[in-house]
Motif scaffolding. Structure first.
Motif, mmCIF file in Angstrom:
data_model
loop_
_atom_site.group_PDB
_atom_site.id
_atom_site.type_symbol
_atom_site.label_atom_id
_atom_site.label_comp_id
_atom_site.label_asym_id
_atom_site.label_seq_id
_atom_site.Cartn_x
_atom_site.Cartn_y
_atom_site.Cartn_z
ATOM 1 N N SER A 1 -13.247 0.955 2.833
ATOM 2 C CA SER A 1 -11.793 0.917 2.963
ATOM 3 C C SER A 1 -11.174 0.849 1.574
ATOM 4 O O SER A 1 -11.793 0.359 0.626
ATOM 5 N N MET A 2 -9.955 1.378 1.507
ATOM 6 C CA MET A 2 -9.298 1.507 0.218
ATOM 7 C C MET A 2 -9.014 0.125 -0.369
ATOM 8 O O MET A 2 -8.704 -0.807 0.385
ATOM 9 N N PRO A 3 -9.079 -0.037 -1.703
ATOM 10 C CA PRO A 3 -8.727 -1.337 -2.289
ATOM 11 C C PRO A 3 -7.305 -1.732 -1.887
ATOM 12 O O PRO A 3 -6.397 -0.886 -1.881
ATOM 13 N N THR A 4 -7.118 -3.004 -1.534
ATOM 14 C CA THR A 4 -5.832 -3.456 -0.982
ATOM 15 C C THR A 4 -4.650 -3.133 -1.895
ATOM 16 O O THR A 4 -3.613 -2.656 -1.426
ATOM 17 N N LEU A 5 -4.811 -3.381 -3.202
ATOM 18 C CA LEU A 5 -3.679 -3.143 -4.113
ATOM 19 C C LEU A 5 -3.289 -1.673 -4.138
ATOM 20 O O LEU A 5 -2.115 -1.320 -4.183
ATOM 21 N N LEU A 6 -4.287 -0.815 -4.085
ATOM 22 C CA LEU A 6 -4.014 0.624 -4.114
ATOM 23 C C LEU A 6 -3.340 1.063 -2.810
ATOM 24 O O LEU A 6 -2.377 1.841 -2.816
ATOM 25 N N GLU A 7 -3.818 0.513 -1.692
ATOM 26 C CA GLU A 7 -3.237 0.841 -0.399
ATOM 27 C C GLU A 7 -1.771 0.403 -0.348
ATOM 28 O O GLU A 7 -0.891 1.156 0.087
ATOM 29 N N LEU A 8 -1.509 -0.801 -0.855
ATOM 30 C CA LEU A 8 -0.144 -1.329 -0.881
ATOM 31 C C LEU A 8 0.757 -0.426 -1.731
ATOM 32 O O LEU A 8 1.863 -0.043 -1.311
ATOM 33 N N TYR A 9 0.271 -0.044 -2.890
ATOM 34 C CA TYR A 9 1.045 0.805 -3.802
ATOM 35 C C TYR A 9 1.371 2.143 -3.121
ATOM 36 O O TYR A 9 2.512 2.602 -3.118
ATOM 37 N N LEU A 10 0.352 2.743 -2.514
ATOM 38 C CA LEU A 10 0.557 4.059 -1.891
ATOM 39 C C LEU A 10 1.500 3.959 -0.685
ATOM 40 O O LEU A 10 2.312 4.852 -0.451
ATOM 41 N N GLU A 11 1.402 2.844 0.057
ATOM 42 C CA GLU A 11 2.307 2.648 1.201
ATOM 43 C C GLU A 11 3.759 2.520 0.737
ATOM 44 O O GLU A 11 4.665 3.076 1.340
ATOM 45 N N LEU A 12 3.967 1.773 -0.354
ATOM 46 C CA LEU A 12 5.325 1.618 -0.888
ATOM 47 C C LEU A 12 5.868 2.978 -1.337
ATOM 48 O O LEU A 12 7.017 3.318 -1.069
ATOM 49 N N GLU A 13 5.002 3.745 -1.996
ATOM 50 C CA GLU A 13 5.425 5.079 -2.459
ATOM 51 C C GLU A 13 5.815 5.963 -1.280
ATOM 52 O O GLU A 13 6.826 6.652 -1.310
ATOM 53 N N ARG A 14 4.989 5.885 -0.216
ATOM 54 C CA ARG A 14 5.248 6.699 0.974
ATOM 55 C C ARG A 14 6.587 6.339 1.607
ATOM 56 O O ARG A 14 7.218 7.137 2.269
ATOM 57 N N ARG A 15 7.016 5.099 1.426
ATOM 58 C CA ARG A 15 8.297 4.657 1.981
ATOM 59 C C ARG A 15 9.461 4.960 1.045
ATOM 60 O O ARG A 15 10.561 4.461 1.241
ATOM 61 N N GLY A 16 9.194 5.707 -0.009
ATOM 62 C CA GLY A 16 10.273 6.185 -0.865
ATOM 63 C C GLY A 16 10.612 5.299 -2.041
ATOM 64 O O GLY A 16 11.564 5.562 -2.768
ATOM 65 N N PHE A 17 9.832 4.225 -2.239
ATOM 66 C CA PHE A 17 10.097 3.411 -3.429
ATOM 67 C C PHE A 17 9.614 4.173 -4.653
ATOM 68 O O PHE A 17 8.510 4.713 -4.649
ATOM 69 N N HIS A 18 10.454 4.183 -5.682
ATOM 70 C CA HIS A 18 9.990 4.800 -6.919
ATOM 71 C C HIS A 18 9.332 3.711 -7.754
ATOM 72 O O HIS A 18 9.982 2.762 -8.188
ATOM 73 N N LEU A 19 8.022 3.813 -7.931
ATOM 74 C CA LEU A 19 7.304 2.745 -8.632
ATOM 75 C C LEU A 19 6.893 3.225 -10.020
ATOM 76 O O LEU A 19 6.139 4.191 -10.134
ATOM 77 N N PRO A 20 7.382 2.553 -11.051
ATOM 78 C CA PRO A 20 7.051 3.004 -12.404
ATOM 79 C C PRO A 20 5.642 2.580 -12.805
ATOM 80 O O PRO A 20 5.089 1.633 -12.257
ATOM 81 N N GLY A 21 5.087 3.298 -13.753
ATOM 82 C CA GLY A 21 3.807 2.883 -14.348
ATOM 83 C C GLY A 21 2.596 3.380 -13.587
ATOM 84 O O GLY A 21 2.696 4.076 -12.588
ATOM 85 N N ARG A 22 1.440 2.956 -14.108
ATOM 86 C CA ARG A 22 0.160 3.381 -13.531
ATOM 87 C C ARG A 22 -0.091 2.670 -12.210
ATOM 88 O O ARG A 22 0.497 1.629 -11.930
ATOM 89 N N LYS A 23 -1.023 3.199 -11.440
ATOM 90 C CA LYS A 23 -1.371 2.531 -10.180
ATOM 91 C C LYS A 23 -2.013 1.185 -10.500
ATOM 92 O O LYS A 23 -2.763 1.079 -11.459
#
Ligand code: ADP
Length: 391
Positions: free
Chosen positions: A241-263
């Protein structure tokens, strides 16, 4: 870019009376890298690792060390095993002698070193893994983590350039696992190339510089961890399963949050991304200071004096000797893993912290903090504690 120290070229292997375990794998490892082979049970990780120091010979394809194909005669294999050290998953299978000293001495003795040289090598390796004083102990009376360290010391005593660890944390509790991963970092900091196999993606994600995702004897993906583990379908296909932090980041992105910086690879990365996205700056207060006490040149610092004038300031331990130094002086440690990030997080809240540190890790603190400060335009001071306990 540093040179390729180890390479697999289109290798295949079938166990006698068993399945084809490796189906045409190619990749390389550069000097000084930290590489994780990640895959579910049966993916072929152990089989592949056993090829790196010639314990298994591929049916087809070539393993190269420093661009030279491994040769499988006795003498060549001795040289290979001196350069590429293999730490087995189960230390009980690796430890063979009745005392810690004899066990660690086994490798260098076999290499033909003099008694004096063997003694020096054993002392040095036991110090590196934090087991000085354990020489006469029977290994079977040690804890799982200590046995693992004995097995690692036995390999270090031959001073290999590359250390290969099959499931380095298997059977260890979370704190024991963190200690071993930090030891791996420490060895890497001293110039060793480190390759691990694991099915623990959370463990590999923040640790590895490069990850190789393996399934059914084939490479599914090979890249920096956020890319290697960033494809949900591929990760699921590999029964991980995907690392939790990465999954959280990708989910936020999918919801339209613009997240600056590296994953994000660590909690610090994630907090920093959130602070920048939602508060527009990483720090609202004057950042705290990170103080260092280098146990290899403690400069006469009296930590009991320091602690009484700095009550409540959290203390981290980085490096095996640092942790031992703290234990000997009965200094409780608040952080023992991911220490730099945790101290940066404190600093961003305006709080000070102290790291008791092994000399070889000092540079790493400066590099990580400098990099963070540069990227985020904050200024966190890192200072060595001086003799009188002042900065
Ligand atoms: P991993 O380390 O990823 O769990 P392994 O390299 O141990 O995977 O195993 C790869 C494949 O080879 C599996 O199908 C396993 O059953 C098989 N295998 C491993 N060791 C042996 C062996 N000694 N004899 C026969 N088959 C084996």
């Amino acid at each position: 870019m540093s040179h390729i120290i180890l390479e697999a070229r289109d290798i295949r292997y079938r166990y006698p009376r068993g399945p084809e375990a490796i189906h045409g794998i190619s990749f390389h490892v550069r000097r000084g890298e930290k590489v994780a082979l990640v895959g579910p049970n049966g993916a072929g990780k152990s089989t592949l690792l056993l090829m790196f120091n010639g314990m298994i010979r591929p049916d087809l394809g070539t393993i190269l060390i420093d661009n030279e194909p491994i040769r499988y005669d006795r003498e060549s294999l001795r040289t290979v095993r001196k350069r590429i050290g293999f730490v087995m998953q189960n230390p009980d299978r690796q430890i063979i002698a009745p005392t810690v000293y004899q066990d660690v001495a086994f490798g260098p003795t076999n290499l033909g070193l003099s008694e004096q040289e063997v003694k020096g090598a054993v002392e040095k390796s036991l110090r590196l893994v934090g087991l000085s004083g354990f020489e006469r102990r029977p290994p079977h009376q040690l804890s799982g983590g200590e046995k693992k360290r004995v097995a690692i010391a036995g390999i270090l005593a031959m001073d290999p350039d590359v250390l290969v660890f099959d499931e380095p944390t298997s059977g260890l509790d979370p704190s024991g696992s963190e200690d071993i991963m930090e030891l791996l970092d420490e060895l890497n900091q001293q110039g060793k190339t480190i390759i691990i196999s694991t099915h623990d993606i959370e463990l590999a994600y923040p640790w590895a510089e490069r990850a190789i995702l393996l399934l059914n004897g084939k490479i599914l993906q090979e890249d920096v961890p956020d890319i290697a583990f960033g494809d949900q379908d591929l990760v699921r296909k590999a029964r991980l399963s995907m690392p939790t932090l990465l999954e959280l980041y990708l989910e936020l992105e999918r919801r339209g949050f613009h997240l600056p910086g590296r994953k994000p690879r660590t909690v610090l990365d994630m907090i920093n991304i959130m602070d920048r996205a939602f508060r527009n700056k990483p720090c609202y207060t004057e950042p705290g200071t990170i103080s260092l006490v280098d146990v290899d040149s403690p400069n006469g610092v009296d930590l009991s004096v320091w602690r009484s004038s700095n009550p409540g300031v959290p203390i981290g331990g980085m490096g095996t000797r640092a942790k031992q130094y703290a234990a000997d002086r009965m200094i409780p440690l608040d952080f023992t893993y991911g220490v730099i990030d945790k101290c940066i997080l404190k600093a961003l809240l305006g709080e000070d912290s102290l790291i008791i540190i092994t000399g070889s890790m000092v540079q790493r603190v400066h590099e990580r903090v400098d990099e963070f400060c540069r990227e985020n335009q904050v200024c966190i001071r890192v200072s060595n504690l001086s003799k009188d306990g002042n900065r």
